[in-house]
Design an enzyme around this catalytic site. Structure first.
Site, PDB file in Angstrom:
ATOM      1  N   CYS A 126       0.786  -1.240   0.000  1.00  5.38           N
ATOM      2  CA  CYS A 126       0.000   0.000   0.000  1.00  5.38           C
ATOM      3  C   CYS A 126       0.813   1.283   0.000  1.00  5.38           C
ATOM      4  O   CYS A 126       0.372   2.300  -0.519  1.00  5.38           O
ATOM      5  CB  CYS A 126      -1.016   0.009   1.138  1.00  5.38           C
ATOM      6  SG  CYS A 126      -0.276  -0.003   2.775  1.00  5.38           S
ATOM      7  N   LYS A 199      -5.706  -8.810  11.678  1.00  6.92           N
ATOM      8  CA  LYS A 199      -5.611  -7.368  11.422  1.00  6.92           C
ATOM      9  C   LYS A 199      -6.990  -6.867  11.015  1.00  6.92           C
ATOM     10  O   LYS A 199      -7.551  -7.304  10.008  1.00  6.92           O
ATOM     11  CB  LYS A 199      -4.586  -7.092  10.325  1.00  6.92           C
ATOM     12  CG  LYS A 199      -4.524  -5.620   9.944  1.00  6.92           C
ATOM     13  CD  LYS A 199      -3.381  -5.331   8.986  1.00  6.92           C
ATOM     14  CE  LYS A 199      -3.404  -3.870   8.563  1.00  6.92           C
ATOM     15  NZ  LYS A 199      -2.285  -3.529   7.680  1.00  6.92           N
ATOM     16  N   LYS A 252      -3.910  -6.672  15.734  1.00  9.29           N
ATOM     17  CA  LYS A 252      -3.795  -5.254  15.417  1.00  9.29           C
ATOM     18  C   LYS A 252      -5.155  -4.679  15.083  1.00  9.29           C
ATOM     19  O   LYS A 252      -5.851  -5.276  14.260  1.00  9.29           O
ATOM     20  CB  LYS A 252      -2.858  -5.118  14.209  1.00  9.29           C
ATOM     21  CG  LYS A 252      -2.666  -3.703  13.747  1.00  9.29           C
ATOM     22  CD  LYS A 252      -1.850  -3.683  12.482  1.00  9.29           C
ATOM     23  CE  LYS A 252      -1.841  -2.245  11.982  1.00  9.29           C
ATOM     24  NZ  LYS A 252      -1.449  -2.143  10.624  1.00  9.29           N
TER      25      LYS A 252
HETATM   26  C1  PBG Z   1       0.183  -1.443   5.842  1.00 13.15           C
HETATM   27  C2  PBG Z   1       0.067  -1.124   7.279  1.00 13.15           C
HETATM   28  C3  PBG Z   1      -0.824  -0.257   7.941  1.00 13.15           C
HETATM   29  C4  PBG Z   1      -0.422  -0.221   9.273  1.00 13.15           C
HETATM   30  C5  PBG Z   1       0.660  -1.093   9.399  1.00 13.15           C
HETATM   31  N1  PBG Z   1       0.938  -1.656   8.165  1.00 13.15           N
HETATM   32  C6  PBG Z   1      -1.910   0.593   7.417  1.00 13.15           C
HETATM   33  C7  PBG Z   1      -3.166   0.022   6.920  1.00 13.15           C
HETATM   34  O1  PBG Z   1      -3.436  -1.167   6.954  1.00 13.15           O
HETATM   35  O2  PBG Z   1      -3.935   0.835   6.395  1.00 13.15           O
HETATM   36  C8  PBG Z   1      -1.033   0.612  10.356  1.00 13.15           C
HETATM   37  C9  PBG Z   1      -0.138   0.957  11.487  1.00 13.15           C
HETATM   38  C10 PBG Z   1      -0.626   2.023  12.394  1.00 13.15           C
HETATM   39  O3  PBG Z   1      -1.753   2.545  12.280  1.00 13.15           O
HETATM   40  O4  PBG Z   1       0.151   2.372  13.277  1.00 13.15           O
HETATM   41  N2  PBG Z   1      -0.792  -2.273   5.336  1.00 13.15           N
END
Ligand code: PBG
Length: 330
Positions: A126, A199, A252
């Site tokens: 991303c 996640k 997460k």
């Molecule tokens: C990439 C990623 C994200 C985060 C960690 N790896 C962003 C998302 O999924 O949009 C978020 C980390 C944070 O908010 O501290 N995919």
């Protein structure tokens, strides 16, 4: 019904009567060794740029990453987690698997300077795609299977640069297997996988997307990240990732998902990591700046709660600060 009267025989305040007593009976402890410090590395040269949405956090040019890692190392933090902010983005996120990419260069510099410090890399597309999604876009949606090949290339390029651990955060199905196979076939059998297994599609990632410039250009991530309403599904994701070869798993965000952490802790034996994400960080920082809460006490309470729920390791933007507080207390 039998009513047992415990007072005055039992007085729970006896074990809270002094600092030493409280320390002696404390069930959960927090140490610098429990923490992973995330670092944003930008390909842009020049000075470090503050992230407006995350007070105290910067996008660091390559030549300043070593100094930041030095602080973490000196504070007793065993690992950093790298996120790259590339100069160029395209449909397939090719700067994510460029051998000379920003993360690849940061990893090799860090390993040269600190052979012992563990370098973990976020494996995702991303930050590198023009549309900001975590995979290849086909027919207006994110296509699972074509993305796997690219994620595997990203992971192998990080391993080649010297990464100790790769951490896929994309939430495609089958990515752990694809990454494990590619790592092994390229000879990186000792590189471990920390999967972002549970996640969630969370509003708490808002500040991160400003920091990494990775907000999706259209739609959202709900077709691949998990629904916050689900917990059984988190177990399924974790078990699948372990079957596919993950060495460690992650939940997460952390704070709104303590029940998920606790549940997973009771079901699996591997190290469990919790990600105290950007929104959780910024809420505390902003509230502390406004004088609404005491920063140190609030942060320590939150991180202790995440460990009490069952996390072994916490990824947190507070890591440097916390490790320094802990050192001062000694
Ligand atoms: C990439 C990623 C994200 C985060 C960690 N790896 C962003 C998302 O999924 O949009 C978020 C980390 C944070 O908010 O501290 N995919």
């Amino acid at each position: 019904m039998v009513i047992v009267i415990t007072y005055p025989m039992h007085r729970y305040r006896r074990l809270r009567s002094s600092k030493f007593m409280r320390e002696m009976v404390r069930e959960t402890s927090l140490q610098p060794a429990d923490l992973i410090y995330p670092i944003f590395v930008t390909e842009e040269e020049g000075t470090k740029a503050p992230v407006q949405s995350m007070p105290g956090i910067f996008r660091l040019p390559l030549d300043q990453v070593v100094a930041e890692a030095q602080r973490a190392y000196n504070a007793g933090i065993p690992a950093v987690l790298l996120f790259g902010i590339p100069l160029s983005k395209d449909e397939k996120g090719s700067s994510a698997y460029d051998p000379q990419g920003v993360v690849q260069r940061a990893v090799s510099t860090l390993k040269e300077n600190f052979p012992e410090l563990l370098v973990i890399t976020d494996v995702c597309l991303c930050e590198y795609t023009s549309h900001g999604h975590c995979g290849v876009v086909e027919d207006g949606g994110v296509a699972n299977d074509p993305t796997l090949e690219l994620l595997a290339q990203v992971a192998v390029s990080h391993a080649r640069a010297g990464a100790d651990v790769v951490a896929p955060s994309d939430m495609m199905d089958g990515r752990v297997q694809a990454i494990r196979r590619s790592l092994d076939s390229e000879g990186f059998t000792d590189v471990s996988i920390l999967s972002y297994a549970a996640k969630y599609a969370s509003a708490f990632y808002g500040p991160f997307r400003e920091a990494a410039g990775s907000a999706p250009g259209f739609g959202d991530r709900r077709t691949y990240q998990m629904d916050p309403a689900n917990i059984r599904e988190a177990l399924k994701e974790v078990k699948a990732d372990l079957d596919e070869g993950a060495d460690m798993v992650m939940v997460k965000p952390a704070l709104a998902y303590l029940d998920v952490i606790s549940r997973i802790r009771s079901e699996v034996e591997v190290p469990l990591v919790a990600y105290n994400v950007s929104g959780e960080y910024s809420m505390v920082k902003k509230a502390a700046q406004e004088g609404l809460v005491d920063e140190k006490n609030t942060v320590m309470e939150i991180l202790t709660a995440i460990k009490r729920a069952g996390a072994d390791i916490i990824i947190t933007y507070h890591a440097l600060q916390v490790a320094e507080w802990l050192q001062q207390e000694k």
